[in-house]
Design an enzyme around this catalytic site. Structure first.
Site, PDB file in Angstrom:
ATOM      1  CB  SER A 148      -1.003  -0.034   1.282  1.00 47.65           C
ATOM      2  OG  SER A 148      -1.867   0.939   1.099  1.00 47.65           O
ATOM      3  CG  ASP A 225      -7.207  -3.351  -1.982  1.00 43.95           C
ATOM      4  OD1 ASP A 225      -7.846  -2.348  -1.237  1.00 43.95           O
ATOM      5  OD2 ASP A 225      -5.892  -3.630  -1.715  1.00 43.95           O
ATOM      6  CG  HIS A 258      -5.474  -2.872   1.371  1.00 46.63           C
ATOM      7  ND1 HIS A 258      -4.948  -2.586   0.214  1.00 46.63           N
ATOM      8  CD2 HIS A 258      -5.113  -1.982   2.317  1.00 46.63           C
ATOM      9  CE1 HIS A 258      -4.075  -1.624   0.360  1.00 46.63           C
ATOM     10  NE2 HIS A 258      -3.908  -1.156   1.500  1.00 46.63           N
TER      11      HIS A 258
END
Lengths: 282, 282
Positions: A148, A225, A258
């Site tokens: 991320s 995600d 995620h």
């Protein structure tokens, strides 16, 4: 000078957490180091893991399950924190996506953040020099990966330091900080309103400006995600790579989100990817 | 009736966390269920993991790295919490080793704990019935394992329910709650001062009184565990097994401590042990 915080045997190696007085971050910083059993007899290749928003050095260490494969492959893994801690800058703890836990791997130029929020220099200079001096790692065989915000960080750091970081991969990275609400907030706060200055810390922009002559970039992205379209936008990285002629292995993993459950599922493939790349490094 | 708290794809299966109104615990309880990919087409064997002091259902789920192997072997893993939550019993949050996070897998007989602190009935009756009704698990192929307080819990639960729990293992279990400061505090508080009543919840005593006709017990213990001699005392379990003629595979793992780094290192061997045992179950 480092101080051990904890050390636990793990898959025949040692998972340690250490602290040190950081010059760049202007505070005591913690970082994790996993040393595989092979490090008892020789210098080993080393990977840097850059974490995402809200994380400390702990998340990856306890959640990713990387030590098993690192022990097999003989890889050290260094895990820095995501920001300075406890600088007492007004506002640093107000939101999850700016300040503490959200250093974005940039060197802030705007006061008051320019004191301590220097995570780019921390992860590219101060921490590697410290790790090289304190642990048996091979400075010619260094890779970087992250998740991320940290996936974006890994890409930018490698693109700007291809002589040091020879191999790079990412999980669900922000593709272009300039084109992500998280990134825009961070870059505006740390670097000021001039968007031209942001390009130095934008993964897609750096791909186009600097290219990449190392092994193909490996990126895994979960199809479920929740940040896929709003923040991460993998097509921006893909388009930049196409324009720059940079090889990118972008994999859309069906049904994954995620979380670290996604990371844990594919970390083995990333570690094997880096081990292969670093074996070939001269 | 269960409510999903979270569900994430993990190694091709699904790691879920669910909540339900528990009758035994007199509160809303959470538990984790990992379903391997094989559960999409058939009922799969199921393991129950009992956690140690201070844990919730989360620790094992995020730290043990069990899903990778469970997905390969086709095992479901159910992870209950370690106590009721939020009963507002005076004193339940005062110490880490009694009350919240420290249910010890017993049915308390002493007020005020007898309301809700019924973790034995919860993990042997209420939760298995719920899991059988909501998930595709094979009730003839059930194993149990755990860590520390939960390792002791796994042993006592299996020894008292050998027809249901066919296979049992433990990481760094308390060997005899009656001969451990943690256990003495818990049993005195939940069951009262009559030590004779404690034997029903003491692993070493139950081995001698009830024996075990299932597959050998598997126990891993780290040699650098700080609680080894003060609380866990594996020799008490070994002596009880010798006297009762129960096969015990007790392994002292050199250099390992009491942490999930120890558990993560050996969880694969435990899951393979249970899978083999349950394959043979009729």
């Amino acid at each position: 000078m480092i101080s051990p915080v904890s050390r636990s045997k793990c898959f025949g190696g040692v998972q340690g957490v250490y602290s040190h007085e950081s010059r760049e971050a202007a505070c005591v910083m913690r970082f994790g180091v996993f040393l595989p059993p092979q490090a008892q007899s020789r210098a080993v290749p080393v990977l840097y893991w850059l974490s995402g928003l809200t994380c400390t050095e702990e998340n990856f260490i306890v959640k990713a399950g990387a030590q098993r494969v690192a022990a097999e492959l003989g890889l050290a893994i260094v895990v820095p924190d995501t920001s300075p801690r406890g600088l007492k800058i007004p506002g640093e703890d107000e939101t999850y996506d700016f300040g503490t836990g959200a250093g974005f791997y940039v060197d802030a130029t705007q006061p008051p953040w320019s004191r301590g929020y220097r995570m780019y220099s921390y992860v590219t200079e101060e921490l590697p020099r410290l790790v090289e001096s304190e642990f048996p790692v091979d400075r010619r065989r260094v890779g970087i990966l992250g998740h991320s915000m940290g996936g974006h960080g890994a890409l930018t750091v490698a693109l700007k330091n291809p002589g040091y970081f020879r191999s790079v991969s990412a999980f669900a990275p922000i593709s272009s900080a300039m084109h992500s609400p998280w990134g825009e907030k961070a870059l505006a706060g740390y670097l000021g309103p001039d968007r031209a200055s942001w390009r130095e810390y934008d993964a897609a922009a750096l791909v186009e400006e600097r290219g990449w002559r190392g092994p193909p970039l490996l990126v895994d992205q979960g199809s479920d995600d929740p940040f896929l379209e709003s923040q991460l936008r993998p097509q921006l990285l893909q388009e930049a790579c196409t324009r720059a002629g940079v090889a990118l292995d972008l994999r859309l993993q069906q049904g994954y989100d995620h979380s670290y459950f996604f990371i844990a599922t594919f970390i083995e493939e990333h570690l094997r990817f880096h081990a292969r790349n670093l074996e070939r490094a001269d």
